[in-house]
Scaffold this motif. Structure first.
Motif, PDB file in Angstrom:
ATOM      1  N   ALA A 183      -4.174  10.253  -6.186  1.00 46.86           N
ATOM      2  CA  ALA A 183      -4.114   8.833  -5.838  1.00 46.86           C
ATOM      3  C   ALA A 183      -4.852   7.992  -6.878  1.00 46.86           C
ATOM      4  O   ALA A 183      -4.389   6.896  -7.251  1.00 46.86           O
ATOM      5  CB  ALA A 183      -4.708   8.605  -4.452  1.00 46.86           C
ATOM      6  N   GLN A 184      -5.993   8.494  -7.364  1.00 50.75           N
ATOM      7  CA  GLN A 184      -6.710   7.787  -8.418  1.00 50.75           C
ATOM      8  C   GLN A 184      -5.859   7.712  -9.682  1.00 50.75           C
ATOM      9  O   GLN A 184      -5.814   6.683 -10.370  1.00 50.75           O
ATOM     10  CB  GLN A 184      -8.033   8.503  -8.713  1.00 50.75           C
TER      11      GLN A 184
ATOM     12  N   THR B  92      -3.880  -3.013  -9.451  1.00 54.43           N
ATOM     13  CA  THR B  92      -3.980  -1.931  -8.473  1.00 54.43           C
ATOM     14  C   THR B  92      -5.440  -1.636  -8.186  1.00 54.43           C
ATOM     15  O   THR B  92      -6.326  -1.956  -8.979  1.00 54.43           O
ATOM     16  CB  THR B  92      -3.290  -0.656  -8.994  1.00 54.43           C
TER      17      THR B  92
ATOM     18  N   TYR C 298       0.847  -1.198   0.000  1.00 55.02           N
ATOM     19  CA  TYR C 298       0.000   0.000   0.000  1.00 55.02           C
ATOM     20  C   TYR C 298       0.882   1.247   0.000  1.00 55.02           C
ATOM     21  O   TYR C 298       1.880   1.316   0.720  1.00 55.02           O
ATOM     22  CB  TYR C 298      -0.913   0.027   1.230  1.00 55.02           C
TER      23      TYR C 298
ATOM     24  N   THR D  63      -7.894   1.522  -5.960  1.00 55.90           N
ATOM     25  CA  THR D  63      -7.951   2.777  -5.215  1.00 55.90           C
ATOM     26  C   THR D  63      -9.289   2.894  -4.509  1.00 55.90           C
ATOM     27  O   THR D  63     -10.238   2.183  -4.829  1.00 55.90           O
ATOM     28  CB  THR D  63      -7.749   3.981  -6.142  1.00 55.90           C
ATOM     29  N   SER D  64      -9.350   3.799  -3.554  1.00 60.09           N
ATOM     30  CA  SER D  64     -10.563   4.029  -2.787  1.00 60.09           C
ATOM     31  C   SER D  64     -11.098   5.424  -3.103  1.00 60.09           C
ATOM     32  O   SER D  64     -10.316   6.377  -3.218  1.00 60.09           O
ATOM     33  CB  SER D  64     -10.294   3.907  -1.283  1.00 60.09           C
TER      34      SER D  64
ATOM     35  N   PRO E  55      -6.914   8.547   0.032  1.00 58.75           N
ATOM     36  CA  PRO E  55      -5.877   8.693  -1.005  1.00 58.75           C
ATOM     37  C   PRO E  55      -4.852   7.567  -0.935  1.00 58.75           C
ATOM     38  O   PRO E  55      -3.654   7.803  -0.730  1.00 58.75           O
ATOM     39  CB  PRO E  55      -5.264  10.053  -0.685  1.00 58.75           C
TER      40      PRO E  55
ATOM     41  N   VAL F 140      -3.405   3.708  -2.529  1.00 59.14           N
ATOM     42  CA  VAL F 140      -3.329   2.807  -3.683  1.00 59.14           C
ATOM     43  C   VAL F 140      -2.816   1.457  -3.187  1.00 59.14           C
ATOM     44  O   VAL F 140      -1.779   1.388  -2.517  1.00 59.14           O
ATOM     45  CB  VAL F 140      -2.388   3.358  -4.771  1.00 59.14           C
ATOM     46  N   SER F 141      -3.546   0.409  -3.497  1.00 63.71           N
ATOM     47  CA  SER F 141      -3.100  -0.949  -3.172  1.00 63.71           C
ATOM     48  C   SER F 141      -2.517  -1.586  -4.427  1.00 63.71           C
ATOM     49  O   SER F 141      -3.098  -1.499  -5.512  1.00 63.71           O
ATOM     50  CB  SER F 141      -4.250  -1.794  -2.632  1.00 63.71           C
TER      51      SER F 141
ATOM     52  N   TYR G 238      -2.495   7.885  -9.904  1.00 64.66           N
ATOM     53  CA  TYR G 238      -1.354   6.989  -9.693  1.00 64.66           C
ATOM     54  C   TYR G 238      -1.781   5.520  -9.741  1.00 64.66           C
ATOM     55  O   TYR G 238      -1.008   4.661 -10.179  1.00 64.66           O
ATOM     56  CB  TYR G 238      -0.675   7.301  -8.364  1.00 64.66           C
ATOM     57  N   GLY G 239      -2.987   5.244  -9.295  1.00 61.11           N
ATOM     58  CA  GLY G 239      -3.475   3.875  -9.375  1.00 61.11           C
ATOM     59  C   GLY G 239      -3.622   3.393 -10.807  1.00 61.11           C
ATOM     60  O   GLY G 239      -3.444   2.204 -11.095  1.00 61.11           O
TER      61      GLY G 239
END
Length: 217
Positions: free
Chosen positions: A68-69, A101, A50, A103-104, A108, A110-111, A71-72
């Motif tokens: 974050a979205q 990947t 993460y 995202t939530s 913010p 990223v898994s 980068y995911g």
């Protein structure tokens, strides 16, 4: 020379079986196929790392969530994976096939999840991609005013994520039973060799002379 009656075909033999035999055959066959698939397929392991987007002094949490979205979505691009292949020990194309990947919409974060036939390799792949992604984000930090930081490293999984032979056997038996039930519904009715007891016999049509005589009367 008298010919011997032909032996019943496989179709006739199948029709002579009781109706529930189709269902039982489907369950047994599906269970065997599913169990064989689970036993012959090598186990797969899954590890997840993460990273979190942190705004700088010139940004805000909403911007961090938006980046974050982004980068995911770029984490599985070849530009990022190419820098991770040396540390992961596999090629960029392999990383692209086995790394995903997520995202939530509320956080913010990223898994980065990697799947591999060995637990150590799965963890190395996830960690390599997460580090490569944070390096790419660091190179554009002055433009985006958002920094990616490692939130949690991927660890070696202890159990495989692929289904066990018992589970695949159960799924196969369920699917086989369903197909057997469908075959049972569309199974053609067997031809009646004897008339149903008590059914009225058909009245033969009158011959031509009898019909003319009835008309004359």
């Amino acid at each position: 020379m008298t010919e011997h009656p032909r032996r019943p075909t496989a179709l006739r033999r199948a029709r002579s079986l009781p109706p529930w035999s189709l269902l039982a055959a489907g369950v047994v066959t599906g269970g065997l196929i599913g169990g064989a698939y689970g036993a012959l397929t090598p186990p797969m392991y899954t590890a997840t790392a993460y990273v979190v987007a942190v705004p700088t002094e010139k940004s805000d949490p909403a911007s961090a969530l938006g980046f974050a979205q982004a980068y995911g979505r770029v984490a599985t691009q070849l530009a990022v994976l190419g820098d991770a292949e040396a540390e992961a020990g596999v090629g960029a194309r392999t990383l692209q096939r086995h790394v995903t990947t997520a995202t939530s919409p509320d956080a913010p974060m990223v898994s980065i999840t990697a799947t591999a036939p060995r637990p150590g390799l799965a963890a190395d792949m996830a960690n390599a991609v997460s580090r490569s992604l944070t390096e790419h984000a660091r190179s554009t930090r002055k433009t985006t005013n958002v920094e990616l930081q490692q939130f949690a490293r991927a660890v070696k999984p202890t159990d495989p994520s692929s289904p066990s032979p018992a589970l695949t056997s159960l799924v196969g038996a369920s699917a086989g039973g369903l197909l057997g039930g469908l075959a049972l519904l569309v199974r053609p009715r067997r031809e009646r060799e004897r008339e149903t007891p008590g059914a009225p016999s058909a009245v033969p049509a009158p011959t031509a002379p009898a019909a003319e005589l009835h008309g004359a009367l």
